[in-house]
Every structure is written in structure tokens, then in C-alpha cells.
Design a protein around this motif. Sequence first.
Motif, short mmCIF file in Angstrom:
data_model
loop_
_atom_site.label_atom_id
_atom_site.label_comp_id
_atom_site.label_asym_id
_atom_site.label_seq_id
_atom_site.Cartn_x
_atom_site.Cartn_y
_atom_site.Cartn_z
N SER A 17 16.21 72.01 40.62
CA SER A 17 16.20 73.15 39.68
C SER A 17 14.80 73.00 38.89
N MET A 18 14.48 74.25 38.25
CA MET A 18 13.44 74.29 37.77
C MET A 18 13.11 73.23 36.57
N GLU A 19 14.09 72.85 35.90
CA GLU A 19 13.98 71.96 34.84
C GLU A 19 13.50 70.48 35.62
N GLN A 20 14.15 70.27 36.73
CA GLN A 20 13.77 68.98 37.36
C GLN A 20 12.41 69.09 37.99
N LEU A 21 11.98 70.06 38.58
CA LEU A 21 10.58 70.54 38.83
C LEU A 21 9.46 70.35 37.81
N GLN A 22 9.92 70.85 36.69
CA GLN A 22 9.07 70.88 35.60
C GLN A 22 9.00 69.47 34.94
N GLN A 23 10.01 68.67 34.95
CA GLN A 23 9.98 67.40 34.58
C GLN A 23 8.96 66.45 35.51
N ILE A 24 9.12 66.59 36.93
CA ILE A 24 8.47 65.89 37.75
C ILE A 24 6.97 66.29 37.61
N LYS A 25 6.52 67.64 37.47
CA LYS A 25 5.22 68.17 37.19
C LYS A 25 4.76 67.61 36.01
N ALA A 26 5.29 67.42 35.18
CA ALA A 26 4.78 66.82 33.87
C ALA A 26 4.32 65.32 34.02
N GLU A 27 5.20 64.51 34.69
CA GLU A 27 4.94 63.35 35.24
C GLU A 27 3.90 63.06 36.11
N PHE A 28 3.72 63.93 37.15
CA PHE A 28 2.57 63.80 37.86
C PHE A 28 1.29 64.32 37.18
N GLN A 29 1.26 65.16 36.25
CA GLN A 29 0.25 65.69 35.57
C GLN A 29 -0.20 64.39 34.83
N SER A 30 0.62 63.57 34.13
CA SER A 30 0.34 62.62 33.33
C SER A 30 -0.46 61.35 34.16
N GLU A 31 0.31 61.20 35.36
CA GLU A 31 -0.32 60.32 36.30
C GLU A 31 -1.84 60.44 36.84
N VAL A 32 -1.93 61.90 37.12
CA VAL A 32 -3.16 62.20 37.55
C VAL A 32 -4.36 62.18 36.62
N GLU A 33 -3.78 62.57 35.50
CA GLU A 33 -4.82 62.17 33.93
C GLU A 33 -5.13 60.85 33.96
N ALA A 34 -4.27 59.99 33.82
CA ALA A 34 -4.47 58.39 33.96
C ALA A 34 -5.47 58.06 34.90
N ILE A 35 -5.23 58.48 36.32
CA ILE A 35 -5.89 58.02 37.23
C ILE A 35 -7.49 58.48 37.00
N GLN A 36 -7.59 59.75 36.38
CA GLN A 36 -8.81 60.22 36.10
C GLN A 36 -9.65 59.60 35.11
#
Length: 152
Positions: A17-36
Amino acid sequence: MASSTSGGEQIDLEKLSMEQLQQIKAEFQSEVEAIQDSIQTLYNCKAKYATSKEALEQVQPDWQDKEILVPLTSSMYVPGTIKDMNNYVIDVGTGYYVEKDLETSKDYFKRRVEYVQEQMEKIEKIQYQKSRFLSALISVMEQKQQMAKQAA
């Protein structure tokens, strides 16, 4: 069809669902920022080691008994005199210092620069993979939004 492998199982992004995709997106954005942030920290560390190595390579034998300014803070110095051209005190981390001769000191900093570079390359590969997945995720989200607009 976009999918993700997580712990050995594949997830079909188009079935979420869009809600699930948005949650995954937020998690991955957070991970990418931490990696940066980690890459930036490693870059700063590498620069510090490289600067120390370069400083040691500038040392000249005729500097014995030369007057210098010794930093006490980043903006305060005291006069000093070089008495021993072959012994250096090196910060090896977490408040520990070791005394090494000139060549061992140069080698230490050379190895540290190489090690940090290797770690940066490993983390950059992870960042690239996560960024690619994030792009695929965003693409699926955009497709779902287009389909929702067309259906409405």
C-alpha cells in the motif's frame, strides 16, 4: 516489477500500500542520511591522518633546536624548541597517545589513511545500493499515484 530482498525474502513493492511504501521510504531516507554522515566523518578523519602524514614528510633534520609555536588550543600558542627530531607523540584515539620514531609515525598515518579509505569505499557501496532501492521505491510510488489519478 520492483522488488526488494530483505533477509533472504523478496518483497514485491507494487503489492504494498502507499502507506507501507511511505514508511519504507522514510526508513531508507533515514538510513541513507546516516550513511552520508558516516562517510563525511570518515572523510574528515582521513583528512586529519593525511595532514599529519604530510606534516611528518616536511620534517627536516636541520630543525633540531629550532624555535616553533606549539598550539595549546586552536587559537593559542606558546613558544617551544625542537629537542628530539626522531620521537613523536601520536594520538591513536580515545585519549591514548604513543611515542614513535619518524619512520614508524609516517607508516602509521599511511596505514590509517588506507584503512579509512577502504572503509569509505565499503560504505559508499552500501549507500549506492540503498539509493538505487530508494529510487525504485519512489518510482513505484509515482506509478501508483498516476494510477490513482487515472482511476479518479
